[in-house]
Motif scaffolding. Structure first.
Motif, PDB file in Angstrom:
ATOM      1  N   LEU A 235       0.838  -1.196   0.000  1.00 23.23           N
ATOM      2  CA  LEU A 235       0.000   0.000   0.000  1.00 23.23           C
ATOM      3  C   LEU A 235       0.875   1.249   0.000  1.00 23.23           C
ATOM      4  CD1 LEU A 235      -2.849  -0.566   2.630  1.00 23.23           C
ATOM      5  CD2 LEU A 235      -3.151  -0.051   0.198  1.00 23.23           C
ATOM      6  N   PRO A 236       0.402   2.327  -0.611  1.00 21.34           N
ATOM      7  CA  PRO A 236       1.116   3.598  -0.476  1.00 21.34           C
ATOM      8  C   PRO A 236       1.143   4.032   0.988  1.00 21.34           C
ATOM      9  CG  PRO A 236      -0.551   3.707  -2.212  1.00 21.34           C
ATOM     10  CD  PRO A 236      -0.789   2.444  -1.457  1.00 21.34           C
ATOM     11  N   GLY A 237       2.204   4.663   1.392  1.00 22.41           N
ATOM     12  CA  GLY A 237       2.350   5.072   2.779  1.00 22.41           C
ATOM     13  C   GLY A 237       1.169   5.822   3.369  1.00 22.41           C
ATOM     14  N   PRO A 238       0.579   6.788   2.644  1.00 25.06           N
ATOM     15  CA  PRO A 238      -0.519   7.555   3.236  1.00 25.06           C
ATOM     16  C   PRO A 238      -1.739   6.732   3.591  1.00 25.06           C
ATOM     17  CG  PRO A 238       0.414   8.758   1.383  1.00 25.06           C
ATOM     18  CD  PRO A 238       1.039   7.386   1.365  1.00 25.06           C
ATOM     19  N   PHE A 239      -1.900   5.516   2.986  1.00 23.09           N
ATOM     20  CA  PHE A 239      -3.057   4.693   3.278  1.00 23.09           C
ATOM     21  C   PHE A 239      -2.775   3.584   4.304  1.00 23.09           C
ATOM     22  CE2 PHE A 239      -4.289   6.109  -1.102  1.00 23.09           C
ATOM     23  CZ  PHE A 239      -5.346   6.914  -0.673  1.00 23.09           C
TER      24      PHE A 239
END
Length: 241
Positions: A235-239
């Motif tokens: 997952l992308p870090g912000p999520f």
């Protein structure tokens, strides 16, 4: 990564089983978290069979106005709309607008879904079943919102499902000009990392409006190949909670 729910009891069609000329590939099933995740991993997404997705042209096969007794319709578009992360077109006016809003992630998911489901919107399609199902998926860590705020008020946003490197956009809304576009810019920024080339931002169908922002079409088979690669990414870090 979200909490993995109980597996679905339903089986979704493979590429070979899909009609090569029809976006609609199945009817029925349910909206349990395990069913939704299995569907997205197979390249499908649901809609009530009465209304129509608001960011696509109205499909004549469906009546407007959802009914709870109507079966779910499951789609895998023959020509899939995707937004290349390096292809987002940000106009000068949109770039200026980005400075006027505060972009937040996952602070008002239910409010974003409510904004997208406003029955006064043309082509409104999100009924209580959909809102509850994606709210449940959000609380399990799989569905996310990107929000545009101004002066402490939610004025636009979008929501979708994130599985590894896939972000499947479901709907977007705005109460102020460019607010939903600003949320889209925020989403693309959240997805850009060392895996950006292999990430997949799915918008379901290409429309003239989305094409103006850089959305392109790819064949169903190519989408499914890219999907299998994307879902294996982190997952992308912000999520990541």
């Amino acid at each position: 990564m979200g909490s993995e729910p109980e597996s679905t009891r339903w089986t979704f069609p493979t590429l070979e089983q899909m009609d090569p000329d029809d976006d609609l590939v199945a009817l029925g099933a349910d909206l349990e978290p395990g069913t939704l995740l299995a569907a997205y991993r197979a390249g499908l997404f649901p809609m009530p069979s009465g209304p129509v997705q608001p960011w696509v042209p109205r499909l004549s096969r469906f009546r407007r106005g959802p009914r709870r007794d109507e079966p779910l319709a499951w789609f895998s578009p023959v020509r899939r709309g995707v937004l290349p992360l390096d292809g987002l077109r940000v106009s000068r006016s949109l770039r200026r607008a980005c400075r006027d809003f505060d972009v937040r992630l996952d602070t008002a998911f239910d409010d974003v879904v409510a904004g997208c489901s406003d029955p006064s919107r043309d082509g409104a399609w999100i009924d209580d079943r959909i809102a509850l199902a994606y709210g449940h998926l959000h609380r399990l860590g799989w569905a996310h919102s990107v929000e545009a705020w101004r002066d402490g008020e939610l004025v636009g946003g979008l929501y979708g499902v994130a599985i590894g490197g896939l972000f499947a956009g479901e709907s977007m809304f705005h109460r102020e000009r460019d607010a939903s576009k600003v949320a889209l810019v925020g989403l693309v920024e959240a997805l850009r990392d060392e895996h950006a080339d292999a990430r997949l931002l799915d918008v379901q169908w290409r429309t003239d409006h989305l094409a103006s922002l850089g959305v392109v079409e790819i064949p169903r088979a190519e989408y499914l190949t890219r999907l299998s690669q994307a879902t294996g990414l982190p997952l992308p870090g912000p999520f990541v909670a």
